[in-house]
Design a protein around this motif. Structure first.
Motif, PDB file in Angstrom:
ATOM      1  N   ALA A 126       0.833  -1.207   0.000  1.00 46.73           N
ATOM      2  CA  ALA A 126       0.000   0.000   0.000  1.00 46.73           C
ATOM      3  C   ALA A 126       0.867   1.255   0.000  1.00 46.73           C
ATOM      4  O   ALA A 126       1.906   1.296   0.661  1.00 46.73           O
ATOM      5  CB  ALA A 126      -0.891   0.014   1.241  1.00 46.73           C
ATOM      6  N   SER A 127       0.415   2.267  -0.714  1.00 43.88           N
ATOM      7  CA  SER A 127       1.106   3.550  -0.727  1.00 43.88           C
ATOM      8  C   SER A 127       0.624   4.400   0.436  1.00 43.88           C
ATOM      9  O   SER A 127      -0.530   4.836   0.468  1.00 43.88           O
ATOM     10  CB  SER A 127       0.839   4.296  -2.038  1.00 43.88           C
ATOM     11  N   GLN A 222      -5.119   4.313   9.579  1.00 42.79           N
ATOM     12  CA  GLN A 222      -4.786   3.079   8.865  1.00 42.79           C
ATOM     13  C   GLN A 222      -5.839   2.760   7.790  1.00 42.79           C
ATOM     14  O   GLN A 222      -5.513   2.198   6.740  1.00 42.79           O
ATOM     15  CB  GLN A 222      -4.651   1.927   9.864  1.00 42.79           C
ATOM     16  N   ALA A 223      -7.076   3.125   8.054  1.00 34.07           N
ATOM     17  CA  ALA A 223      -8.142   2.855   7.080  1.00 34.07           C
ATOM     18  C   ALA A 223      -7.864   3.549   5.742  1.00 34.07           C
ATOM     19  O   ALA A 223      -8.281   3.063   4.680  1.00 34.07           O
ATOM     20  CB  ALA A 223      -9.485   3.309   7.642  1.00 34.07           C
ATOM     21  N   TYR A 224      -7.145   4.658   5.783  1.00 34.96           N
ATOM     22  CA  TYR A 224      -6.793   5.342   4.524  1.00 34.96           C
ATOM     23  C   TYR A 224      -5.661   4.605   3.797  1.00 34.96           C
ATOM     24  O   TYR A 224      -5.605   4.608   2.576  1.00 34.96           O
ATOM     25  CB  TYR A 224      -6.395   6.805   4.803  1.00 34.96           C
ATOM     26  N   VAL A 225      -4.755   3.997   4.577  1.00 31.52           N
ATOM     27  CA  VAL A 225      -3.642   3.245   3.964  1.00 31.52           C
ATOM     28  C   VAL A 225      -4.194   2.054   3.184  1.00 31.52           C
ATOM     29  O   VAL A 225      -3.755   1.767   2.072  1.00 31.52           O
ATOM     30  CB  VAL A 225      -2.636   2.768   5.040  1.00 31.52           C
ATOM     31  N   THR A 226      -5.160   1.366   3.769  1.00 32.22           N
ATOM     32  CA  THR A 226      -5.610   0.089   3.199  1.00 32.22           C
ATOM     33  C   THR A 226      -6.785   0.229   2.233  1.00 32.22           C
ATOM     34  O   THR A 226      -7.356  -0.776   1.820  1.00 32.22           O
ATOM     35  CB  THR A 226      -5.991  -0.903   4.319  1.00 32.22           C
ATOM     36  N   ARG A 227      -7.129   1.460   1.871  1.00 27.20           N
ATOM     37  CA  ARG A 227      -8.136   1.627   0.820  1.00 27.20           C
ATOM     38  C   ARG A 227      -7.719   0.854  -0.424  1.00 27.20           C
ATOM     39  O   ARG A 227      -6.564   0.957  -0.862  1.00 27.20           O
ATOM     40  CB  ARG A 227      -8.220   3.105   0.412  1.00 27.20           C
ATOM     41  N   PRO A 228      -8.652   0.122  -1.026  1.00 28.02           N
ATOM     42  CA  PRO A 228      -8.269  -0.683  -2.200  1.00 28.02           C
ATOM     43  C   PRO A 228      -7.543   0.123  -3.282  1.00 28.02           C
ATOM     44  O   PRO A 228      -6.621  -0.395  -3.925  1.00 28.02           O
ATOM     45  CB  PRO A 228      -9.612  -1.209  -2.709  1.00 28.02           C
ATOM     46  N   GLU A 229      -7.905   1.383  -3.453  1.00 28.36           N
ATOM     47  CA  GLU A 229      -7.264   2.218  -4.487  1.00 28.36           C
ATOM     48  C   GLU A 229      -5.787   2.450  -4.206  1.00 28.36           C
ATOM     49  O   GLU A 229      -5.027   2.797  -5.114  1.00 28.36           O
ATOM     50  CB  GLU A 229      -7.957   3.589  -4.588  1.00 28.36           C
ATOM     51  N   VAL A 231      -3.712   0.203  -2.909  1.00 27.89           N
ATOM     52  CA  VAL A 231      -3.045  -1.086  -2.688  1.00 27.89           C
ATOM     53  C   VAL A 231      -2.757  -1.811  -4.003  1.00 27.89           C
ATOM     54  O   VAL A 231      -3.629  -1.953  -4.866  1.00 27.89           O
ATOM     55  CB  VAL A 231      -3.934  -1.991  -1.798  1.00 27.89           C
ATOM     56  N   LEU A 232      -1.510  -2.284  -4.119  1.00 27.13           N
ATOM     57  CA  LEU A 232      -1.130  -3.207  -5.185  1.00 27.13           C
ATOM     58  C   LEU A 232      -1.286  -4.626  -4.636  1.00 27.13           C
ATOM     59  O   LEU A 232      -0.752  -4.939  -3.569  1.00 27.13           O
ATOM     60  CB  LEU A 232       0.333  -2.957  -5.559  1.00 27.13           C
ATOM     61  N   ARG A 233      -2.022  -5.469  -5.345  1.00 36.70           N
ATOM     62  CA  ARG A 233      -2.123  -6.870  -4.952  1.00 36.70           C
ATOM     63  C   ARG A 233      -1.223  -7.663  -5.891  1.00 36.70           C
ATOM     64  O   ARG A 233      -1.565  -7.884  -7.057  1.00 36.70           O
ATOM     65  CB  ARG A 233      -3.575  -7.341  -5.059  1.00 36.70           C
ATOM     66  N   HIS A 234      -0.048  -8.032  -5.381  1.00 29.57           N
ATOM     67  CA  HIS A 234       0.930  -8.683  -6.246  1.00 29.57           C
ATOM     68  C   HIS A 234       0.801 -10.198  -6.180  1.00 29.57           C
ATOM     69  O   HIS A 234       1.044 -10.817  -5.150  1.00 29.57           O
ATOM     70  CB  HIS A 234       2.359  -8.275  -5.865  1.00 29.57           C
ATOM     71  N   VAL A 242      10.647  -8.268  -6.259  1.00 28.07           N
ATOM     72  CA  VAL A 242       9.849  -7.068  -5.996  1.00 28.07           C
ATOM     73  C   VAL A 242      10.639  -6.213  -5.021  1.00 28.07           C
ATOM     74  O   VAL A 242      11.169  -6.717  -4.027  1.00 28.07           O
ATOM     75  CB  VAL A 242       8.462  -7.441  -5.419  1.00 28.07           C
ATOM     76  N   VAL A 243      10.769  -4.937  -5.351  1.00 26.54           N
ATOM     77  CA  VAL A 243      11.437  -3.988  -4.460  1.00 26.54           C
ATOM     78  C   VAL A 243      10.401  -2.941  -4.077  1.00 26.54           C
ATOM     79  O   VAL A 243       9.714  -2.411  -4.957  1.00 26.54           O
ATOM     80  CB  VAL A 243      12.622  -3.292  -5.168  1.00 26.54           C
ATOM     81  N   PHE A 244      10.241  -2.691  -2.783  1.00 20.84           N
ATOM     82  CA  PHE A 244       9.363  -1.574  -2.412  1.00 20.84           C
ATOM     83  C   PHE A 244      10.077  -0.607  -1.494  1.00 20.84           C
ATOM     84  O   PHE A 244      11.030  -0.965  -0.792  1.00 20.84           O
ATOM     85  CB  PHE A 244       8.029  -2.054  -1.838  1.00 20.84           C
ATOM     86  N   ASP A 245       9.624   0.641  -1.551  1.00 17.70           N
ATOM     87  CA  ASP A 245      10.186   1.716  -0.747  1.00 17.70           C
ATOM     88  C   ASP A 245       9.571   1.632   0.638  1.00 17.70           C
ATOM     89  O   ASP A 245       8.413   1.982   0.831  1.00 17.70           O
ATOM     90  CB  ASP A 245       9.892   3.066  -1.407  1.00 17.70           C
ATOM     91  N   ASN A 246      10.346   1.145   1.583  1.00 19.15           N
ATOM     92  CA  ASN A 246       9.838   0.872   2.933  1.00 19.15           C
ATOM     93  C   ASN A 246       9.617   2.159   3.734  1.00 19.15           C
ATOM     94  O   ASN A 246       9.117   2.119   4.839  1.00 19.15           O
ATOM     95  CB  ASN A 246      10.839  -0.046   3.646  1.00 19.15           C
ATOM     96  N   ARG A 247      10.017   3.320   3.148  1.00 21.90           N
ATOM     97  CA  ARG A 247       9.803   4.588   3.847  1.00 21.90           C
ATOM     98  C   ARG A 247       8.395   5.105   3.633  1.00 21.90           C
ATOM     99  O   ARG A 247       7.923   5.953   4.381  1.00 21.90           O
ATOM    100  CB  ARG A 247      10.802   5.646   3.342  1.00 21.90           C
ATOM    101  N   ILE A 248       7.716   4.576   2.622  1.00 21.72           N
ATOM    102  CA  ILE A 248       6.450   5.202   2.246  1.00 21.72           C
ATOM    103  C   ILE A 248       5.415   4.157   1.769  1.00 21.72           C
ATOM    104  O   ILE A 248       4.508   4.463   1.002  1.00 21.72           O
ATOM    105  CB  ILE A 248       6.750   6.346   1.221  1.00 21.72           C
TER     106      ILE A 248
END
Ligand SMILES: [Fe+2]
Length: 305
Positions: A126-127, A222-229, A231-234, A242-248
């Protein structure tokens, strides 16, 4: 061959092709990948043909590699590689940002797929920047002022009554050093100046609030973080990185594969000390992580420059 970056969703994720990441990268290629990670937060590489050594070599382009984990043991003989293995428990099925209980959590996480179940086993990413942007202005201003205490010492996996001996041993190892660190709830990304909600499962308490009040505020954000929009479902296939930016970002490993074998190898990049919107840094209350990670040098944000 030229590098190609194609978005997977509007807010998070891009697929990268046209670069052989098993080989050393030239500066121009690295810059393009860094830029892509800044923009898309999570990058997917297919058919990577990496092993533990070349995964580490690739990740080192982004900075120092951390040890596998502050308390959990590495892949045998490879101190910088953490096995993410269904055999060792499926405790990552909760939303979190990696290792935020230490003062300088990893800036980026890489996961390489080795064994993938025939169904399920997806990773959600999630972004937290999109989450922050989605907050109403009043909540955004409120969040900007908050600080949260993160710890590894709480029951995030399963309730006590459901823990078997093996899980009890894993938990004892996980908390063999107790960490407590206070981070800004809104973190400013050092490379882009972008703001993101920096909470996740290790954030247990808002400074100045009771546990009950803290839970409500954290759940609300947290509810804003997990909004389906957001979230990438990999869906994994074998031989991917897969590399993700753990800061954000935050992520979640879905436990929906009936306990079938699933194995990824994780290598993380040492991070900087988080900074809040007023330029104040995170601080440690308990637990030394110097055996686990170096501290990446702070970088002037574009906003501050
Ligand atoms: Fe994780």
């Amino acid at each position: 061959m030229s590098i190609e970056i194609s978005k997977i969703t509007a807010s998070i994720g891009a697929r990268v092709s046209g670069v052989d990441i098993s080989q050393p990268l030239d500066e121009e290629t690295y810059d393009a990948l860094r830029e892509a990670l800044n923009t898309h937060k999570a990058l997917v590489f297919d058919d990577v043909n990496l092993d533990d050594e070349t995964q580490q070599a690739f990740v080192r382009h982004f900075g120092d590699v951390t040890a596998a984990h502050p308390t959990v043991s590495s892949v045998a003989g490879v101190p910088n590689v953490l096995p993410v293995d269904s055999e060792r428990g499926r405790a990552a099925n909760h939303w979190h940002t990696d290792v935020t209980f230490v003062l300088n959590p990893p800036q980026a996480t890489s996961l390489r797929s080795i064994t993938i179940p025939p169904y399920g086993g997806e990773t959600l990413i999630a972004s937290s920047a999109a989450a922050y942007r989605g907050l109403p202005e009043t909540l955004r201003q409120f969040a900007d002022t908050l600080w949260a205490e993160h710890t590894n010492d709480y029951d995030y996996a399963v309730p006590d009554e459901e823990i078997d001996d093996e899980q009890a041993t894993q938990r004892a190892q996980f908390t063999s050093i107790k960490y407590r660190t206070v981070h800004p709830v809104v973190r400013v990304h050092p490379l882009t100046g972008e703001r993101g909600l920096f909470i996740g499962g290790f954030a247990q308490r808002i400074v100045g609030l009771s546990p009950g009040e803290s839970r409500k505020i954290l759940d609300l954000l947290q509810a804003y973080v997990t909004r389906p929009e957001n979230v990438l479902r990999h869906r994994w296939s074998e031989n991917q990185l897969v590399v993700f930016d753990n800061r954000i970002t935050q992520h979640y490993a879905i436990d929906n594969y009936d306990g079938l074998p699933r194995r990824l190898h994780r290598v993380t990049v040492a991070g900087d000390v988080p900074v809040g919107v007023e330029g104040k840094e995170s601080y440690s209350i308990e637990g030394d992580a110097s055996h686990y990670t170096s501290v990446a040098a702070p970088v002037a944000t574009p906003a501050a420059a």
